[in-house]
Design a protein around this motif. Structure first.
Motif, PDB file in Angstrom:
ATOM      1  N   ILE A  31       0.867  -1.172   0.000  1.00  8.48           N
ATOM      2  CA  ILE A  31       0.000   0.000   0.000  1.00  8.48           C
ATOM      3  C   ILE A  31       0.903   1.222   0.000  1.00  8.48           C
ATOM      4  O   ILE A  31       2.114   1.104   0.234  1.00  8.48           O
ATOM      5  CB  ILE A  31      -0.955   0.029   1.216  1.00  8.48           C
ATOM      6  N   ASP A  32       0.360   2.376  -0.285  1.00 10.90           N
ATOM      7  CA  ASP A  32       1.165   3.585  -0.333  1.00 10.90           C
ATOM      8  C   ASP A  32       1.741   3.893   1.047  1.00 10.90           C
ATOM      9  O   ASP A  32       1.007   4.232   1.972  1.00 10.90           O
ATOM     10  CB  ASP A  32       0.309   4.757  -0.820  1.00 10.90           C
ATOM     11  N   GLY A  33       3.050   3.711   1.197  1.00  8.39           N
ATOM     12  CA  GLY A  33       3.701   4.033   2.459  1.00  8.39           C
ATOM     13  C   GLY A  33       4.069   2.836   3.315  1.00  8.39           C
ATOM     14  O   GLY A  33       4.739   2.999   4.332  1.00  8.39           O
TER      15      GLY A  33
ATOM     16  N   GLY B 264       2.633   2.232  16.183  1.00 14.41           N
ATOM     17  CA  GLY B 264       1.970   3.480  15.879  1.00 14.41           C
ATOM     18  C   GLY B 264       2.828   4.708  15.646  1.00 14.41           C
ATOM     19  O   GLY B 264       2.523   5.507  14.762  1.00 14.41           O
ATOM     20  N   PRO B 265       3.900   4.945  16.422  1.00 14.12           N
ATOM     21  CA  PRO B 265       4.633   6.207  16.304  1.00 14.12           C
ATOM     22  C   PRO B 265       5.119   6.492  14.883  1.00 14.12           C
ATOM     23  O   PRO B 265       5.628   5.608  14.190  1.00 14.12           O
ATOM     24  CB  PRO B 265       5.817   6.010  17.258  1.00 14.12           C
ATOM     25  N   GLY B 266       4.954   7.754  14.465  1.00 15.99           N
ATOM     26  CA  GLY B 266       5.420   8.167  13.154  1.00 15.99           C
ATOM     27  C   GLY B 266       4.462   7.885  12.021  1.00 15.99           C
ATOM     28  O   GLY B 266       4.733   8.270  10.871  1.00 15.99           O
ATOM     29  N   LYS B 267       3.356   7.228  12.303  1.00 20.75           N
ATOM     30  CA  LYS B 267       2.385   6.915  11.252  1.00 20.75           C
ATOM     31  C   LYS B 267       1.185   7.846  11.357  1.00 20.75           C
ATOM     32  O   LYS B 267       0.678   8.101  12.455  1.00 20.75           O
ATOM     33  CB  LYS B 267       1.926   5.449  11.364  1.00 20.75           C
ATOM     34  N   SER B 268       0.723   8.332  10.219  1.00 23.04           N
ATOM     35  CA  SER B 268      -0.447   9.194  10.195  1.00 23.04           C
ATOM     36  C   SER B 268      -1.701   8.381  10.436  1.00 23.04           C
ATOM     37  O   SER B 268      -1.712   7.147  10.283  1.00 23.04           O
ATOM     38  CB  SER B 268      -0.554   9.894   8.833  1.00 23.04           C
ATOM     39  N   ALA B 269      -2.780   9.072  10.789  1.00 23.34           N
ATOM     40  CA  ALA B 269      -4.054   8.381  11.003  1.00 23.34           C
ATOM     41  C   ALA B 269      -4.522   7.703   9.723  1.00 23.34           C
ATOM     42  O   ALA B 269      -5.076   6.599   9.756  1.00 23.34           O
ATOM     43  CB  ALA B 269      -5.112   9.371  11.493  1.00 23.34           C
ATOM     44  N   ASP B 270      -4.265   8.331   8.582  1.00 20.04           N
ATOM     45  CA  ASP B 270      -4.675   7.738   7.309  1.00 20.04           C
ATOM     46  C   ASP B 270      -3.903   6.457   7.026  1.00 20.04           C
ATOM     47  O   ASP B 270      -4.491   5.452   6.604  1.00 20.04           O
ATOM     48  CB  ASP B 270      -4.453   8.735   6.169  1.00 20.04           C
ATOM     49  N   LEU B 271      -2.595   6.465   7.265  1.00 21.27           N
ATOM     50  CA  LEU B 271      -1.796   5.258   7.031  1.00 21.27           C
ATOM     51  C   LEU B 271      -2.212   4.148   7.978  1.00 21.27           C
ATOM     52  O   LEU B 271      -2.364   2.988   7.571  1.00 21.27           O
ATOM     53  CB  LEU B 271      -0.305   5.565   7.196  1.00 21.27           C
ATOM     54  N   VAL B 272      -2.402   4.475   9.256  1.00 19.07           N
ATOM     55  CA  VAL B 272      -2.847   3.474  10.223  1.00 19.07           C
ATOM     56  C   VAL B 272      -4.169   2.853   9.783  1.00 19.07           C
ATOM     57  O   VAL B 272      -4.354   1.629   9.813  1.00 19.07           O
ATOM     58  CB  VAL B 272      -2.978   4.089  11.633  1.00 19.07           C
ATOM     59  N   ALA B 273      -5.108   3.707   9.346  1.00 21.98           N
ATOM     60  CA  ALA B 273      -6.415   3.207   8.923  1.00 21.98           C
ATOM     61  C   ALA B 273      -6.296   2.304   7.701  1.00 21.98           C
ATOM     62  O   ALA B 273      -6.972   1.265   7.617  1.00 21.98           O
ATOM     63  CB  ALA B 273      -7.342   4.384   8.627  1.00 21.98           C
ATOM     64  N   ARG B 274      -5.428   2.666   6.752  1.00 21.96           N
ATOM     65  CA  ARG B 274      -5.277   1.838   5.552  1.00 21.96           C
ATOM     66  C   ARG B 274      -4.603   0.497   5.875  1.00 21.96           C
ATOM     67  O   ARG B 274      -4.929  -0.532   5.282  1.00 21.96           O
ATOM     68  CB  ARG B 274      -4.504   2.598   4.479  1.00 21.96           C
ATOM     69  N   LEU B 275      -3.669   0.498   6.817  1.00 20.52           N
ATOM     70  CA  LEU B 275      -3.061  -0.756   7.269  1.00 20.52           C
ATOM     71  C   LEU B 275      -4.120  -1.667   7.890  1.00 20.52           C
ATOM     72  O   LEU B 275      -4.182  -2.869   7.614  1.00 20.52           O
ATOM     73  CB  LEU B 275      -1.954  -0.465   8.277  1.00 20.52           C
ATOM     74  N   ILE B 276      -4.952  -1.061   8.728  1.00 20.34           N
ATOM     75  CA  ILE B 276      -6.014  -1.828   9.381  1.00 20.34           C
ATOM     76  C   ILE B 276      -6.999  -2.370   8.348  1.00 20.34           C
ATOM     77  O   ILE B 276      -7.397  -3.545   8.408  1.00 20.34           O
ATOM     78  CB  ILE B 276      -6.740  -0.956  10.423  1.00 20.34           C
ATOM     79  N   GLU B 277      -7.390  -1.549   7.402  1.00 17.96           N
ATOM     80  CA  GLU B 277      -8.338  -1.981   6.376  1.00 17.96           C
ATOM     81  C   GLU B 277      -7.790  -3.161   5.585  1.00 17.96           C
ATOM     82  O   GLU B 277      -8.521  -4.112   5.267  1.00 17.96           O
ATOM     83  CB  GLU B 277      -8.640  -0.807   5.434  1.00 17.96           C
ATOM     84  N   THR B 278      -6.492  -3.136   5.295  1.00 19.20           N
ATOM     85  CA  THR B 278      -5.868  -4.239   4.563  1.00 19.20           C
ATOM     86  C   THR B 278      -5.923  -5.533   5.371  1.00 19.20           C
ATOM     87  O   THR B 278      -6.203  -6.611   4.832  1.00 19.20           O
ATOM     88  CB  THR B 278      -4.405  -3.885   4.222  1.00 19.20           C
ATOM     89  N   GLN B 279      -5.670  -5.420   6.670  1.00 20.99           N
ATOM     90  CA  GLN B 279      -5.739  -6.611   7.515  1.00 20.99           C
ATOM     91  C   GLN B 279      -7.165  -7.133   7.639  1.00 20.99           C
ATOM     92  O   GLN B 279      -7.401  -8.350   7.574  1.00 20.99           O
ATOM     93  CB  GLN B 279      -5.161  -6.299   8.898  1.00 20.99           C
ATOM     94  N   LEU B 280      -8.117  -6.233   7.823  1.00 19.21           N
ATOM     95  CA  LEU B 280      -9.514  -6.661   7.952  1.00 19.21           C
ATOM     96  C   LEU B 280      -9.988  -7.360   6.686  1.00 19.21           C
ATOM     97  O   LEU B 280     -10.722  -8.353   6.744  1.00 19.21           O
ATOM     98  CB  LEU B 280     -10.411  -5.462   8.260  1.00 19.21           C
ATOM     99  N   GLU B 281      -9.586  -6.855   5.516  1.00 23.12           N
ATOM    100  CA  GLU B 281      -9.974  -7.480   4.257  1.00 23.12           C
ATOM    101  C   GLU B 281      -9.426  -8.903   4.140  1.00 23.12           C
ATOM    102  O   GLU B 281      -9.998  -9.737   3.446  1.00 23.12           O
ATOM    103  CB  GLU B 281      -9.482  -6.628   3.090  1.00 23.12           C
ATOM    104  N   ALA B 282      -8.316  -9.165   4.834  1.00 24.32           N
ATOM    105  CA  ALA B 282      -7.717 -10.499   4.838  1.00 24.32           C
ATOM    106  C   ALA B 282      -8.233 -11.353   5.994  1.00 24.32           C
ATOM    107  O   ALA B 282      -7.724 -12.445   6.235  1.00 24.32           O
ATOM    108  CB  ALA B 282      -6.196 -10.389   4.912  1.00 24.32           C
ATOM    109  N   GLY B 283      -9.226 -10.842   6.727  1.00 25.64           N
ATOM    110  CA  GLY B 283      -9.795 -11.609   7.832  1.00 25.64           C
ATOM    111  C   GLY B 283      -8.963 -11.594   9.098  1.00 25.64           C
ATOM    112  O   GLY B 283      -9.063 -12.498   9.928  1.00 25.64           O
ATOM    113  N   GLN B 284      -8.116 -10.562   9.264  1.00 27.15           N
ATOM    114  CA  GLN B 284      -7.239 -10.482  10.427  1.00 27.15           C
ATOM    115  C   GLN B 284      -7.588  -9.271  11.285  1.00 27.15           C
ATOM    116  O   GLN B 284      -7.702  -8.154  10.766  1.00 27.15           O
ATOM    117  CB  GLN B 284      -5.776 -10.388   9.978  1.00 27.15           C
TER     118      GLN B 284
END
Length: 284
Positions: free
Chosen positions: A53-55, A74-94
């Motif tokens: 994903i981007d970043g 978490g440190p150093g990551k924007s709220a948008d990046l954190v959310a996109r990381l989470i979305e990727t994991q949720l899409e994979a059932g994690q």
């Protein structure tokens, strides 16, 4: 893992334990989760799945390799990046666990998910596709982790351990403020502590508590030194060295303030114990 008609024998065994009342539905769901292969990752079975994903690069194969998904620092990551990381994991059932996240980032990211739990004391954020349950109760076999603090100022580190353990699907009991300055409090807690399968001990100052706890118990003790204390505690270095020098043989030590690491190790111990083998099933 041996199979019967394509179904792992351990899973069939655990199902029979649930029917007999010797295990819970939570144990069964946890075991199924360990065996599940994300539909979005065709190579997840061998633990090599990566998603760009981007970043960041999300290691979706870690659950297959290590039993649990990748934890987001978490440190150093924007709220948008954190959310996109989470979305990727949720899409994979994690399910997702973010550690050391600042309050503003956590609040901003939380708004994007239906099932999220922000613990500002622990500085963690957990996100799941289903409602998040805290205070998991031990199954009939009693397997769980105990988390012990020496003092109330150790609470943030202990909370990080607890959030980690519960993210792993493992029940936790907690014992607060039972440091060595009040030995009677520890003695009173020992009978309950002996019911745990692994113990996380969080302490600052001189770091003596893990050795004292370990001397009463026959399970692994994961000692977490904290940066709590006056000048000579050197920001946690004094309890770290004291714990590393522990006389008790069943003490292992993690880094200063590393509640996540202590909790993860203890959670892994219980997770392994919860995996019922066919031999265990037949013996019961």
């Amino acid at each position: 893992m041996p199979e019967q008609n394509g179904i792992p024998s351990a899973l069939l065994c655990l199902l029979s334990e649930v029917i007999a009342g010797r295990a819970t539905a939570t144990d069964l769901v946890h075991q199924i989760g360990l065996l599940a292969v994300p539909e979005t990752a065709t190579d997840a079975a061998d633990g090599t799945s990566m998603t760009e994903i981007d970043g960041a690069t999300v290691d979706l194969g870690r659950k297959a390799r290590c039993g649990f998904g990748e934890v987001i620092y978490g440190p150093g990551k924007s709220a948008d990046l954190v959310a996109r990381l989470i979305e990727t994991q949720l899409e994979a059932g994690q399910d997702s666990l973010v550690t050391r996240i600042d309050p503003q980032t956590a609040v901003a990211a939380t708004h994007r998910f239906t099932h999220a739990r922000h613990n500002p004391v622990a500085r963690t954020l957990r996100v799941s596709s289903a409602p998040i349950v805290s205070g998991l109760q031990p199954s009939p076999n009693g397997l769980h982790v105990a988390v012990v603090t020496a003092g109330s100022t150790d609470a943030p580190v202990a909370e990080e351990a607890i959030e980690t353990i519960e993210w792993m699907g493992v029940p936790v009991s907690r014992f607060d403020d039972i440091g060595v300055a009040g030995p009677q409090r520890l003695i009173a807690a020992v009978p309950k502590l002996r019911e745990a399968s692994a113990v996380v001990v969080v302490a600052g100052m001189e770091g003596a508590l893990p050795s004292v706890v370990a001397g009463h118990l026959a399970v692994p003790i994961f000692a977490v030194p904290t940066s709590v204390g006056y000048g000579a505690s050197l920001g946690g270095l004094t309890p770290l060295l004291g714990m590393l020098s522990a006389c008790a043989a069943n003490v292992a030590v993690v880094n200063i303030d590393a509640g996540f690491k202590g909790g993860y190790l203890a959670g892994m111990v219980v997770s392994q114990l919860r995996q019922v083998t066919p031999d265990t099933c037949q013996a019961s």
